[in-house]
Design a protein around this motif. Sequence first.
Motif, mmCIF file in Angstrom:
data_model
loop_
_atom_site.group_PDB
_atom_site.id
_atom_site.type_symbol
_atom_site.label_atom_id
_atom_site.label_comp_id
_atom_site.label_asym_id
_atom_site.label_seq_id
_atom_site.Cartn_x
_atom_site.Cartn_y
_atom_site.Cartn_z
ATOM 1 N N SER A 126 -128.031 53.350 60.376
ATOM 2 C CA SER A 126 -127.073 53.383 61.491
ATOM 3 C C SER A 126 -125.718 53.899 61.040
ATOM 4 C CB SER A 126 -126.918 51.975 62.085
ATOM 5 O OG SER A 126 -128.132 51.552 62.641
ATOM 6 N N VAL A 127 -125.260 53.454 59.889
ATOM 7 C CA VAL A 127 -123.966 53.920 59.377
ATOM 8 C C VAL A 127 -124.011 55.424 59.118
ATOM 9 C CG1 VAL A 127 -122.419 53.810 57.379
ATOM 10 C CG2 VAL A 127 -123.243 51.705 58.433
ATOM 11 N N ASN A 128 -125.116 55.898 58.531
ATOM 12 C CA ASN A 128 -125.243 57.336 58.277
ATOM 13 C C ASN A 128 -125.265 58.119 59.584
ATOM 14 O OD1 ASN A 128 -125.265 57.019 55.516
ATOM 15 N ND2 ASN A 128 -127.473 56.996 55.341
ATOM 16 N N THR A 129 -125.955 57.603 60.593
ATOM 17 C CA THR A 129 -126.008 58.290 61.890
ATOM 18 C C THR A 129 -124.619 58.352 62.519
ATOM 19 O OG1 THR A 129 -128.290 57.579 62.227
ATOM 20 C CG2 THR A 129 -127.060 58.236 64.182
ATOM 21 N N VAL A 130 -123.904 57.238 62.480
ATOM 22 C CA VAL A 130 -122.551 57.210 63.060
ATOM 23 C C VAL A 130 -121.638 58.171 62.304
ATOM 24 C CG1 VAL A 130 -120.502 55.753 63.354
ATOM 25 C CG2 VAL A 130 -122.734 54.899 64.032
ATOM 26 N N ALA A 131 -121.743 58.187 60.981
ATOM 27 C CA ALA A 131 -120.910 59.090 60.185
ATOM 28 C C ALA A 131 -121.213 60.542 60.515
ATOM 29 C CB ALA A 131 -121.124 58.838 58.695
ATOM 30 N N GLN A 132 -122.493 60.852 60.669
ATOM 31 C CA GLN A 132 -122.883 62.231 60.998
ATOM 32 C C GLN A 132 -122.355 62.623 62.375
ATOM 33 O OE1 GLN A 132 -127.103 62.896 60.944
ATOM 34 N NE2 GLN A 132 -126.929 65.036 61.484
ATOM 35 N N LYS A 133 -122.510 61.741 63.356
ATOM 36 C CA LYS A 133 -122.028 62.040 64.711
ATOM 37 C C LYS A 133 -120.508 62.182 64.718
ATOM 38 C CE LYS A 133 -125.950 61.954 66.878
ATOM 39 N NZ LYS A 133 -126.534 63.162 67.401
ATOM 40 N N THR A 134 -119.817 61.345 63.957
ATOM 41 C CA THR A 134 -118.361 61.431 63.886
ATOM 42 C C THR A 134 -117.930 62.763 63.287
ATOM 43 O OG1 THR A 134 -118.221 59.028 63.654
ATOM 44 C CG2 THR A 134 -116.298 60.301 62.970
ATOM 45 N N THR A 135 -118.631 63.194 62.239
ATOM 46 C CA THR A 135 -118.329 64.485 61.620
ATOM 47 C C THR A 135 -118.558 65.621 62.606
ATOM 48 O OG1 THR A 135 -118.938 63.624 59.456
ATOM 49 C CG2 THR A 135 -118.924 66.009 59.695
ATOM 50 N N GLU A 136 -119.662 65.554 63.343
ATOM 51 C CA GLU A 136 -119.953 66.596 64.339
ATOM 52 C C GLU A 136 -118.850 66.645 65.390
ATOM 53 O OE1 GLU A 136 -123.825 65.668 65.868
ATOM 54 O OE2 GLU A 136 -124.828 66.165 63.984
ATOM 55 N N GLN A 137 -118.430 65.468 65.886
ATOM 56 C CA GLN A 137 -117.383 65.429 66.910
ATOM 57 C C GLN A 137 -116.052 65.936 66.351
ATOM 58 O OE1 GLN A 137 -117.786 64.744 70.203
ATOM 59 N NE2 GLN A 137 -119.948 64.748 69.667
ATOM 60 N N ALA A 138 -115.753 65.577 65.116
ATOM 61 C CA ALA A 138 -114.506 66.050 64.500
ATOM 62 C C ALA A 138 -114.526 67.567 64.359
ATOM 63 C CB ALA A 138 -114.319 65.396 63.132
ATOM 64 N N ASN A 139 -115.676 68.117 64.000
ATOM 65 C CA ASN A 139 -115.790 69.572 63.895
ATOM 66 C C ASN A 139 -115.589 70.234 65.249
ATOM 67 O OD1 ASN A 139 -116.227 69.562 61.150
ATOM 68 N ND2 ASN A 139 -118.440 69.558 61.316
ATOM 69 N N LEU A 140 -116.172 69.649 66.308
ATOM 70 C CA LEU A 140 -115.998 70.211 67.650
ATOM 71 C C LEU A 140 -114.532 70.169 68.071
ATOM 72 C CD1 LEU A 140 -119.082 68.751 69.544
ATOM 73 C CD2 LEU A 140 -118.690 71.125 68.917
ATOM 74 N N VAL A 141 -113.881 69.041 67.814
ATOM 75 C CA VAL A 141 -112.463 68.914 68.171
ATOM 76 C C VAL A 141 -111.632 69.914 67.374
ATOM 77 C CG1 VAL A 141 -110.463 67.379 68.029
ATOM 78 C CG2 VAL A 141 -112.624 66.526 68.930
ATOM 79 N N GLY A 142 -111.939 70.045 66.080
ATOM 80 C CA GLY A 142 -111.210 70.995 65.239
ATOM 81 C C GLY A 142 -111.384 72.420 65.711
ATOM 82 N N GLU A 143 -112.623 72.788 66.060
ATOM 83 C CA GLU A 143 -112.885 74.142 66.554
ATOM 84 C C GLU A 143 -112.149 74.392 67.863
ATOM 85 O OE1 GLU A 143 -117.141 74.446 66.793
ATOM 86 O OE2 GLU A 143 -117.386 74.291 64.633
ATOM 87 N N SER A 144 -112.137 73.398 68.740
ATOM 88 C CA SER A 144 -111.428 73.538 70.018
ATOM 89 C C SER A 144 -109.930 73.688 69.790
ATOM 90 C CB SER A 144 -111.693 72.322 70.906
ATOM 91 O OG SER A 144 -113.054 72.256 71.236
ATOM 92 N N ALA A 145 -109.405 72.904 68.854
ATOM 93 C CA ALA A 145 -107.965 72.986 68.566
ATOM 94 C C ALA A 145 -107.607 74.355 68.016
ATOM 95 C CB ALA A 145 -107.565 71.889 67.582
ATOM 96 N N VAL A 146 -108.433 74.874 67.124
ATOM 97 C CA VAL A 146 -108.165 76.204 66.545
ATOM 98 C C VAL A 146 -108.249 77.268 67.637
ATOM 99 C CG1 VAL A 146 -109.093 77.963 64.984
ATOM 100 C CG2 VAL A 146 -108.855 75.612 64.205
ATOM 101 N N ALA A 147 -109.267 77.175 68.482
ATOM 102 C CA ALA A 147 -109.410 78.153 69.565
ATOM 103 C C ALA A 147 -108.211 78.085 70.501
ATOM 104 C CB ALA A 147 -110.708 77.896 70.334
ATOM 105 N N GLY A 148 -107.775 76.874 70.825
ATOM 106 C CA GLY A 148 -106.609 76.706 71.692
ATOM 107 C C GLY A 148 -105.349 77.260 71.052
ATOM 108 N N ALA A 149 -105.169 77.005 69.780
ATOM 109 C CA ALA A 149 -103.988 77.508 69.073
ATOM 110 C C ALA A 149 -104.007 79.028 69.024
ATOM 111 C CB ALA A 149 -103.941 76.930 67.659
ATOM 112 N N ASN A 150 -105.176 79.600 68.810
ATOM 113 C CA ASN A 150 -105.286 81.065 68.792
ATOM 114 C C ASN A 150 -104.941 81.645 70.157
ATOM 115 O OD1 ASN A 150 -106.003 81.184 66.117
ATOM 116 N ND2 ASN A 150 -108.194 81.269 66.498
ATOM 117 N N GLN A 151 -105.406 80.984 71.197
ATOM 118 C CA GLN A 151 -105.126 81.462 72.546
ATOM 119 C C GLN A 151 -103.622 81.397 72.835
ATOM 120 O OE1 GLN A 151 -107.422 79.219 75.355
ATOM 121 N NE2 GLN A 151 -108.288 81.032 76.294
#
Length: 115
Positions: free
Chosen positions: A51-76
Amino acid sequence: MDVLKKGFSIAKEGVVAAAEKTKAGVEEAAAKTKEGVMYVGTKTKEGVVSSVNTVAQKTTEQANLVGESAVAGANQVSEKAEEGLESVVASTGLVNPAEVSKTEGAAEQPTDAGQ
């Protein structure tokens, strides 16, 4: 009297035999209980780790999505700011509009409607 002694002796042997069997049964039950508790503990630990590994993986995925969105927004925002700055510079006459389009290639020409 001998009959009573013999009867009590047989009864005593029976009680001793029953006690031995009870002791062996209790020891076996205790061993099985311990084995069961250890099994449940191991499975629970595995479940928690999973469960801890699953939560960590999902958190990493969400952080990557947020980071990608932030970069795209900043570029725009950066692109829009650059376009706006080019328009202001060209419309104020600080730079020749032809030079802006040659150097940047994507700059829009301002209209002369306001002049």
